[in-house]
Design a protein around this motif. Structure first.
Motif, PDB file in Angstrom:
ATOM      1  N   GLY A   1       0.851  -1.140  -0.007  1.00  8.99           N
ATOM      2  CA  GLY A   1      -0.115  -0.063   0.021  1.00  8.99           C
ATOM      3  C   GLY A   1       0.677   1.188   0.046  1.00  8.99           C
ATOM      4  N   ARG A   2       0.229   2.306  -0.118  1.00  8.66           N
ATOM      5  CA  ARG A   2       0.927   3.835  -0.202  1.00  8.66           C
ATOM      6  C   ARG A   2       0.093   4.887   0.271  1.00  8.66           C
ATOM      7  N   GLN A   3       0.502   5.909   0.600  1.00  6.63           N
ATOM      8  CA  GLN A   3      -0.245   7.224   1.136  1.00  6.63           C
ATOM      9  C   GLN A   3       0.211   8.402   0.266  1.00  6.63           C
TER      10      GLN A   3
ATOM     11  N   LEU B   1      -1.841  12.319  -1.347  1.00  3.25           N
ATOM     12  CA  LEU B   1      -2.280  13.581  -1.145  1.00  3.25           C
ATOM     13  C   LEU B   1      -3.351  13.828  -1.751  1.00  3.25           C
ATOM     14  N   SER B   2      -4.695  14.249  -1.012  1.00  2.35           N
ATOM     15  CA  SER B   2      -5.870  14.652  -2.042  1.00  2.35           C
ATOM     16  C   SER B   2      -6.547  15.859  -1.254  1.00  2.35           C
ATOM     17  N   ILE B   3      -7.445  16.193  -1.656  1.00  2.00           N
ATOM     18  CA  ILE B   3      -8.229  17.397  -1.019  1.00  2.00           C
ATOM     19  C   ILE B   3      -9.106  16.568  -0.025  1.00  2.00           C
ATOM     20  N   HIS B   4      -9.621  15.630  -0.302  1.00  2.00           N
ATOM     21  CA  HIS B   4     -10.510  14.918   0.709  1.00  2.00           C
ATOM     22  C   HIS B   4     -10.026  13.669   0.913  1.00  2.00           C
ATOM     23  N   PRO B   5      -9.565  13.214   2.117  1.00  2.00           N
ATOM     24  CA  PRO B   5      -8.844  11.922   2.347  1.00  2.00           C
ATOM     25  C   PRO B   5      -9.769  10.827   1.859  1.00  2.00           C
ATOM     26  N   PHE B   6      -9.198   9.689   1.665  1.00  2.00           N
ATOM     27  CA  PHE B   6     -10.005   8.712   1.263  1.00  2.00           C
ATOM     28  C   PHE B   6      -9.115   7.192   1.201  1.00  2.00           C
ATOM     29  N   THR B   7      -9.700   6.218   1.028  1.00  2.00           N
ATOM     30  CA  THR B   7      -9.065   4.847   0.829  1.00  2.00           C
ATOM     31  C   THR B   7      -9.439   4.213  -0.278  1.00  2.00           C
TER      32      THR B   7
ATOM     33  N   LEU C   1      -3.304  -6.395  -1.569  1.00  2.00           N
ATOM     34  CA  LEU C   1      -1.770  -6.121  -1.600  1.00  2.00           C
ATOM     35  C   LEU C   1      -1.688  -4.744  -2.363  1.00  2.00           C
ATOM     36  N   ASP C   2      -2.687  -4.074  -2.750  1.00  2.00           N
ATOM     37  CA  ASP C   2      -2.376  -2.777  -3.211  1.00  2.00           C
ATOM     38  C   ASP C   2      -3.404  -1.531  -2.709  1.00  2.00           C
ATOM     39  N   VAL C   3      -3.228  -1.262  -1.621  1.00  2.00           N
ATOM     40  CA  VAL C   3      -4.184  -0.348  -0.941  1.00  2.00           C
ATOM     41  C   VAL C   3      -3.783   1.066  -0.720  1.00  2.00           C
ATOM     42  N   ARG C   4      -4.507   1.980  -1.327  1.00  2.00           N
ATOM     43  CA  ARG C   4      -4.070   3.436  -1.665  1.00  2.00           C
ATOM     44  C   ARG C   4      -4.597   4.229  -0.719  1.00  2.00           C
ATOM     45  N   LEU C   5      -4.062   4.859   0.112  1.00  2.00           N
ATOM     46  CA  LEU C   5      -4.507   5.959   1.154  1.00  2.00           C
ATOM     47  C   LEU C   5      -4.112   7.348   0.935  1.00  2.00           C
TER      48      LEU C   5
ATOM     49  N   GLY D   1      -7.398   1.137   5.756  1.00  2.00           N
ATOM     50  CA  GLY D   1      -6.381   0.434   4.967  1.00  2.00           C
ATOM     51  C   GLY D   1      -6.073  -1.036   5.596  1.00  2.00           C
ATOM     52  N   LEU D   2      -6.061  -0.951   6.949  1.00  2.00           N
ATOM     53  CA  LEU D   2      -5.699  -2.185   7.922  1.00  2.00           C
ATOM     54  C   LEU D   2      -6.917  -3.273   7.333  1.00  2.00           C
ATOM     55  N   TYR D   3      -8.031  -2.833   7.258  1.00  2.00           N
ATOM     56  CA  TYR D   3      -9.079  -3.698   7.133  1.00  2.00           C
ATOM     57  C   TYR D   3      -8.822  -4.420   5.756  1.00  2.00           C
ATOM     58  N   GLU D   4      -8.607  -3.414   4.800  1.00  2.00           N
ATOM     59  CA  GLU D   4      -8.318  -4.105   3.523  1.00  2.00           C
ATOM     60  C   GLU D   4      -7.233  -5.105   3.350  1.00  2.00           C
ATOM     61  N   GLN D   5      -6.167  -4.855   4.180  1.00  2.00           N
ATOM     62  CA  GLN D   5      -4.900  -5.478   3.969  1.00  2.00           C
ATOM     63  C   GLN D   5      -5.288  -6.755   5.029  1.00  2.00           C
TER      64      GLN D   5
END
Length: 497
Positions: free
Chosen positions: A221-223, A225-231, A237-241, A264-268
């Protein structure tokens, strides 16, 4: 289970992954001029997904599998979950699916422009289009006279307006006087975010440390930036925060990262054997939100958490926090005060923001509120519930991305998540007697592992409320949440709540 059926399940998951990647990119790195092209691409992808989902061969394969007596428990759950999704979507014309996907893309672009200019009128025609398509979709799904039920089913299976409204209304009526009591009882605190600077690089580094400590796998996964945070993302095995950084205030980045890490932890945490199946999903968004709200609030705003992390935060911002001790910082992050922005709201006022949105979108789906009256209706409820009036549309009716996405029915899941989170945290404290000690030492993996075993790994095997009942001994209730608020904020303010 039939090989063809397993292959089709994998194909559907792959298409969902590509749609997820395109949607994530839409909110992070997409060039400004590429919006219309991405809207068209997503329309095509969602159309392909819909075609494969409603394929009569899939219906026949699922019906045949449902008659098999030798299927494992997981296989039966896969058949049940996919049959439910297909039965809903087969009622929706493919042309409507594509039209909605394209309208969402145009709506997002217009929403961003309207926010920049602080003018709801720029967004209004696009919202009107998305609303009309969502009403059409609700009618296609079918309902017993309450269109909102059909949309709510997509986020919170089994939940209905007839049950949800009393839950939210009762909670709202408990919270309004609690907010008033706390507002008059809290001690004055210093302004930590007036004229102080919190550099973006230092905020980013601190959020990445938090992700590592909670056990989010940065190789899966990775983190960004965005205007409105989301997952989002493509696969377990490819979770984007994403998070949002404001150099005048580090709290949005800190708590957005902790919140999205919960998702993200839920998805992973889904079982690897479920990754290519319909079971690699939460049974409801309320349960998904319970994970983010648990980490953000019951852990991230707790005194034990900051006993460990505040020295590190102070070291990251030595100038801004040089004269601020942990007691003061803990008081500031738990200060109860009406605010305009939902994602920045404290734990006590937060669900009033949700009640406001739920009530308005229920009226919108019923076509009982003209769109040109929406900003005024928003502001009136803000005055009634929180005693404040947004100074502009960006800090009012335009602040959330959900309506631009057409996600009518999603907002209530935040409150359901808060209620589930309190009950799950109470159960975790019983199971892990030294939980607060672990947190105060920065040992966050025991809680992550408990949640992974009891929540994440189960995926969509059972309905959300049934999963919570199996863990806690009770279903949906506001008792644990209200007790938590009264205990915590009564102690902080020195008044009985």
């Amino acid at each position: 289970m039939d090989t063809w059926l397993l292959h089709r399940m994998r194909e559907l998951r792959d298409l969902q992954g590509v749609i997820g990647l395109a949607t994530w990119d839409q909110e992070t790195y997409l060039p400004a001029k590429a919006g219309p092209a991405r809207a068209s691409q997503l329309s095509t992808l969602r159309g392909l997904y819909h075609e494969r989902l409603v394929d009569p061969r899939l219906g026949d394969a699922l019906a045949q599998a449902a008659t098999q007596t030798d299927l494992s428990e997981d296989a039966r759950a896969m058949v049940r979950v996919l049959t439910r999704e297909r039965d809903r979507q087969v009622r929706v014309p493919g042309a409507l699916v594509k039209a909605l996907a394209e309208a969402q893309g145009r709506s997002l672009h217009a929403w961003r422009e309207a926010r920049t200019q602080k003018r709801f009128s720029l967004f209004q025609p696009h919202l009107a289009c998305v609303l009309e398509l969502r009403r059409e979709q609700a009618d296609a799904y079918g309902h017993d006279g309450e269109r909102y039920d059909a949309l709510l089913e997509g986020y919170e299976p089994g939940m209905r307006v007839a049950r949800l409204t009393p839950v939210l209304t009762a909670l709202r009526e408990q919270l309004i006087p609690m907010v008033a009591t706390l507002a008059s009882a809290q001690r004055a605190l210093p302004a930590l975010f007036d004229g102080r600077r919190y550099p973006q690089d230092a905020q980013w580094a601190f959020t990445m440390r938090l992700l590592k400590d909670v056990g989010f796998d940065l190789e899966a996964g990775r983190q960004d930036l965005s205007i409105h945070p989301f997952t989002g993302g493509t696969h377990a095995l490819d979770v984007r925060l994403t998070t949002h950084v404001d150099e005048s205030n580090p709290l949005p980045a800190l708590f957005s990262t902790i919140h999205e890490a919960g998702h993200g932890l839920y998805e992973q945490g889904f079982s690897p054997e479920h990754h290519a199946t319909p079971l690699a999903a939460a049974p409801s968004m309320g349960l998904h939100e319970s994970q983010s709200r648990l980490w953000e609030n019951l852990v991230g705003r707790s005194r034990p958490f900051w006993e460990h992390y505040y020295p590190h935060l102070r070291a990251a911002f030595p100038e801004a926090l040089a004269d601020v001790d942990v007691d003061t910082f803990h008081g500031v992050i738990n200060h109860v005060a009406p605010s305009f922005i939902r994602i920045d709201a404290d734990e006590v006022t937060y669900n009033l923001h949700i009640a406001l949105r739920y009530e308005l979108e229920l009226l919108l789906i019923r076509d009982a509120l003209p769109l040109d009256e929406l900003p005024a209706a928003w502001n009136e409820r803000m005055r009634h519930y929180l005693g404040i009036t947004p100074p502009d549309d960006t800090r009012g009716v335009l602040q959330d991305i959900h309506w631009a996405w057409g996600e009518f029915g999603y907002f209530p899941t935040y409150t359901l998540g808060n209620l589930y989170a309190a009950s799950l945290h109470r159960a975790a404290r019983r199971a892990l007697p030294d939980l607060e000690g672990h947190v105060s030492r920065g040992e966050l993996l025991p809680l992550r592992d408990w949640l992974r075993t009891h929540v994440h790994a189960h995926g969509f095997r059972t309905p959300a409320e049934e999963r919570v009942r199996d863990i806690t001994g009770q279903g949906l209730t506001d008792a644990d949440f209200l007790a938590y608020l009264r205990d915590k904020y009564g102690a902080l303010s020195g008044v009985a709540l």
